[in-house]
Scaffold this active site. Structure first.
Site, PDB file in Angstrom:
ATOM      1  N   ARG A  81       6.533 -28.520   5.435  1.00  0.00           N
ATOM      2  CA  ARG A  81       5.721 -26.946   5.163  1.00  0.00           C
ATOM      3  C   ARG A  81       4.982 -26.889   6.473  1.00  0.00           C
ATOM      4  O   ARG A  81       3.907 -27.645   6.699  1.00  0.00           O
ATOM      5  CB  ARG A  81       4.873 -27.011   3.851  1.00  0.00           C
ATOM      6  CG  ARG A  81       4.189 -25.803   3.901  1.00  0.00           C
ATOM      7  CD  ARG A  81       3.437 -25.474   2.588  1.00  0.00           C
ATOM      8  NE  ARG A  81       4.680 -25.016   1.751  1.00  0.00           N
ATOM      9  CZ  ARG A  81       4.440 -24.626   0.248  1.00  0.00           C
ATOM     10  NH1 ARG A  81       3.260 -24.396  -0.112  1.00  0.00           N
ATOM     11  NH2 ARG A  81       5.390 -24.305  -0.342  1.00  0.00           N
ATOM     12  N   HIS A 124      11.849 -19.766   3.001  1.00  0.00           N
ATOM     13  CA  HIS A 124      11.284 -20.628   1.607  1.00  0.00           C
ATOM     14  C   HIS A 124      12.500 -20.993   0.873  1.00  0.00           C
ATOM     15  O   HIS A 124      12.504 -20.655  -0.020  1.00  0.00           O
ATOM     16  CB  HIS A 124      10.152 -20.099   0.960  1.00  0.00           C
ATOM     17  CG  HIS A 124       9.587 -21.031   0.013  1.00  0.00           C
ATOM     18  ND1 HIS A 124       9.735 -22.406   0.264  1.00  0.00           N
ATOM     19  CD2 HIS A 124       8.598 -20.903  -0.820  1.00  0.00           C
ATOM     20  CE1 HIS A 124       9.041 -22.992  -0.702  1.00  0.00           C
ATOM     21  NE2 HIS A 124       8.266 -22.180  -1.364  1.00  0.00           N
ATOM     22  N   GLN A 159      12.719 -22.832  -2.702  1.00  0.00           N
ATOM     23  CA  GLN A 159      12.097 -21.988  -3.880  1.00  0.00           C
ATOM     24  C   GLN A 159      13.277 -21.142  -4.209  1.00  0.00           C
ATOM     25  O   GLN A 159      13.598 -20.971  -5.558  1.00  0.00           O
ATOM     26  CB  GLN A 159      11.148 -20.996  -3.379  1.00  0.00           C
ATOM     27  CG  GLN A 159      10.638 -19.900  -4.231  1.00  0.00           C
ATOM     28  CD  GLN A 159       9.684 -20.599  -5.420  1.00  0.00           C
ATOM     29  OE1 GLN A 159       8.820 -21.434  -5.191  1.00  0.00           O
ATOM     30  NE2 GLN A 159      10.284 -20.137  -6.735  1.00  0.00           N
ATOM     31  N   ASP A 182       5.884 -11.341  -4.865  1.00  0.00           N
ATOM     32  CA  ASP A 182       5.103 -12.718  -4.267  1.00  0.00           C
ATOM     33  C   ASP A 182       3.679 -11.865  -4.120  1.00  0.00           C
ATOM     34  O   ASP A 182       3.590 -10.776  -3.902  1.00  0.00           O
ATOM     35  CB  ASP A 182       5.927 -12.964  -2.882  1.00  0.00           C
ATOM     36  CG  ASP A 182       5.307 -14.264  -2.361  1.00  0.00           C
ATOM     37  OD1 ASP A 182       4.226 -14.830  -3.008  1.00  0.00           O
ATOM     38  OD2 ASP A 182       5.613 -14.400  -1.183  1.00  0.00           O
ATOM     39  N   CYS A 220       7.319 -16.498  -7.148  1.00  0.00           N
ATOM     40  CA  CYS A 220       7.221 -17.973  -6.980  1.00  0.00           C
ATOM     41  C   CYS A 220       6.070 -18.599  -7.036  1.00  0.00           C
ATOM     42  O   CYS A 220       6.157 -19.638  -6.967  1.00  0.00           O
ATOM     43  CB  CYS A 220       7.808 -17.971  -5.271  1.00  0.00           C
ATOM     44  SG  CYS A 220       6.461 -16.962  -4.394  1.00  0.00           S
ATOM     45  N   ARG A 277      11.807 -26.095  -9.552  1.00  0.00           N
ATOM     46  CA  ARG A 277      11.722 -26.502  -8.144  1.00  0.00           C
ATOM     47  C   ARG A 277      12.141 -27.994  -8.378  1.00  0.00           C
ATOM     48  O   ARG A 277      12.748 -28.819  -7.499  1.00  0.00           O
ATOM     49  CB  ARG A 277      10.428 -26.386  -7.868  1.00  0.00           C
ATOM     50  CG  ARG A 277       9.787 -24.807  -7.691  1.00  0.00           C
ATOM     51  CD  ARG A 277      10.652 -24.035  -6.312  1.00  0.00           C
ATOM     52  NE  ARG A 277      10.441 -25.190  -5.172  1.00  0.00           N
ATOM     53  CZ  ARG A 277       9.215 -25.101  -4.269  1.00  0.00           C
ATOM     54  NH1 ARG A 277       8.197 -24.086  -4.660  1.00  0.00           N
ATOM     55  NH2 ARG A 277       9.100 -25.792  -3.277  1.00  0.00           N
TER      56      ARG A 277
HETATM   57  N1  NVA Z   1       4.760 -16.009   0.703  1.00  0.00           N
HETATM   58  C1  NVA Z   1       4.188 -17.043   0.195  1.00  0.00           C
HETATM   59  C2  NVA Z   1       4.803 -18.054  -0.624  1.00  0.00           C
HETATM   60  C3  NVA Z   1       3.865 -19.306  -1.045  1.00  0.00           C
HETATM   61  C4  NVA Z   1       4.676 -19.989  -2.048  1.00  0.00           C
HETATM   62  C5  NVA Z   1       3.248 -17.808   1.359  1.00  0.00           C
HETATM   63  O1  NVA Z   1       3.808 -17.711   2.358  1.00  0.00           O
HETATM   64  O2  NVA Z   1       2.100 -17.913   1.358  1.00  0.00           O
HETATM   65  N1   CP Z   2       6.047 -21.531  -4.651  1.00  0.00           N
HETATM   66  C1   CP Z   2       5.313 -22.511  -3.933  1.00  0.00           C
HETATM   67  O1   CP Z   2       6.029 -23.136  -3.086  1.00  0.00           O
HETATM   68  O2   CP Z   2       4.379 -23.061  -4.305  1.00  0.00           O
HETATM   69  P1   CP Z   2       3.467 -24.248  -3.593  1.00  0.00           P
HETATM   70  O3   CP Z   2       2.644 -23.088  -2.577  1.00  0.00           O
HETATM   71  O4   CP Z   2       2.308 -24.379  -4.566  1.00  0.00           O
HETATM   72  O5   CP Z   2       3.897 -25.039  -3.069  1.00  0.00           O
END
Ligand code: NVA
Ligand code: CP
Length: 315
Positions: A111, A138, A141, A233, A273, A301
C-alpha cells in the site's frame, strides 16, 4: 480439489487492467468456493509454507487484517512491514528492496502513495506484487466489490453501478473492473474532481469489448438513474487531508442519501469500500439501512484476496 481454477503464475496485480475478463470472473468464482470452505471449517492450506510481505506506507484496517488472516487460513504466513520498519524509509531504493524481498518471500503486497513506485517494485521483483492501494488504484477492493454484487444479483453482465463522489483511486479501479466485466459504470463527481481522463479512456476501451457503458457526469442523479448498485467513498482520501475543508464544500451536493437512492433501481444495493463518514459522503440511514451490503463487502476482501493469492502464489 485443485487450489483454484485460475492460475496467474508469473503475473502481478497492479491494476485490474492486468487481468482478462475471464481471469477476474474466475477469481470471483474461486473466492466464493473458498468462502464456502472457510464457513464449513474445512482446511484449505493451498499456500502452506509460503510467506507474504505486506508493506504499508499508509494506514489500513481491512487490507492489513484481511491479507494477514487470509495467509494464515491458507497455511502461510504474513509479515507486516509498516512505514518505519524498512530501510526504504531511510533511502534504500525500491529496486533493491524488491530484489532483496524476492529472496525471502513468495509474494509482496504493498500500500503506497505513488503508483509508479509500485510499478517499479513489480518490475524488480521475482515474486508477485499485489497493489493494496495507491493514490491511483485499489484493485483488491474492486475484486471484493464485484464479488459482492455478483452474490447479490446472481450475475454481473448488463448491470449498472453508479459511483458518486471523488474521482479517486476507487473510481478509477471501479471503472476498469466494471468495464472488463460488462458492468456499466456511471461516475458523478463535482467539477474539478473527476477521474483522470487517461484512465476513463482506458476503461472505455475495455468497455468496447464487453458492451459496458463508462460515463462521467457532474450530476449524481444522472449517475444513480436506474443503477443496480450505488457506490461512494470518502471525500478526502489518505494523502489529501490538507484539502479537507474545501472538499467538504465542493462535495456538499454529492451525498448518497435516501433521496438519491430513490433514483436507482428499487432493488439497488449500496456499497462503500469503508472507512465511511456518516453525514458526509453517505447518510446514516443508507449505510445502516436495508440496501447496504458494506459489511459483506468488507468480509469479501478476505475471500477475494485469498483466491487472488492462490492464483498468483500457489505452486
Ligand atoms: N479513497 C480512499 C480509500 C480507502 C480505502 C483512500 O485512498 O483513502
Ligand atoms: N477499504 C480498505 O481498503 O480499507 P482499509 O484502508 O482499512 O484497508
Amino acid at each position: 480439489m485443485t487450489a483454484t481454477s485460475v492460475s496467474l503464475k508469473g503475473k502481478h496485480l497492479l491494476t485490474l487492467a492486468d487481468l482478462t475478463k475471464d481471469e477476474i470472473m474466475q477469481i470471483i468464482l474461486d473466492a466464493i468456493k473458498l468462502k464456502e470452505l472457510q464457513k464449513k471449517g474445512e482446511t484449505h492450506h493451498y499456500l502452506k509454507g509460503k510467506t507474504l510481505a505486506m508493506i504499508f506506507e499508509k494506514l489500513s484496517t481491512r487490507t492489513r487484517v484481511s491479507f494477514e488472516t487470509g495467509m494464515f487460513q491458507l497455511g502461510g504466513h504474513a509479515l507486516f512491514l509498516g512505514k518505519d520498519d524498512l530501510q526504504m524509509g531511510r533511502g534504500e531504493t525500491v529496486e533493491d528492496t524488491a530484489k532483496v524481498l524476492s529472496r525471502f518471500v513468495d509474494g509482496i503486497m504493498i500500500r503506497a502513495y505513488s503508483h509508479e513506485s509500485v510499478v517499479q517494485l513489480a518490475n524488480n521483483s521475482d515474486v508477485p506484487v499485489i497493489n493494496g492501494l495507491t493514490d491511483d488504484y485499489h484493485p483488491c477492493q474492486v475484486l471484493a466489490d464485484l464479488m459482492t454484487l455478483y452474490e447479490a444479483k446472481g450475475n454481473l453482465e448488463g448491470k449498472k453501478l453508479a459511483y458518486v463522489g471523488d474521482g479517486n483511486n476507487m473510481a478509477h479501479s471501479l471503472m476498469i473492473g466494471c468495464a472488463k466485466l460488462g458492468v456499466s459504470c456511471s461516475i458523478a463527481a463535482p467539477k474539478g474532481y473527476e477521474p483522470k481522463q487517461a484512465i476513463v479512456e482506458r476503461a472505455q476501451e475495455f468497455a468496447k469489448e464487453s458492451g459496458a457503458v463508462i460515463e462521467v457526469t457532474n450530476d449524481p442523479k444522472v449517475a444513480a438513474n436506474g443503477a443496480d448498485a450505488v457506490y461512494t467513498d470518502v471525500w478526502t482520501s489518505m494523502g489529501w487531508e490538507a484539502e479537507q475543508e474545501e472538499r467538504l464544500k465542493a462535495f456538499a451536493d454529492f451525498q448518497v442519501n435516501s433521496e438519491l437512492m430513490a433514483e436507482a433501481d428499487s432493488e439497488a444495493v449500496f456499497l462503500h469500500c469503508l472507512p465511511a463518514h456518516r453525514g458526509e459522503e453517505v447518510s446514516a440511514e443508507v449505510i445502516d439501512g436495508p440496501q447496504s451490503l458494506v459489511f459483506d463487502e468488507a468480509e469479501n476482501r478476505l475471500h477475494a484476496q485469498k483466491a487472488l493469492m492462490v492464483a498468483l502464489m500457489a505452486d
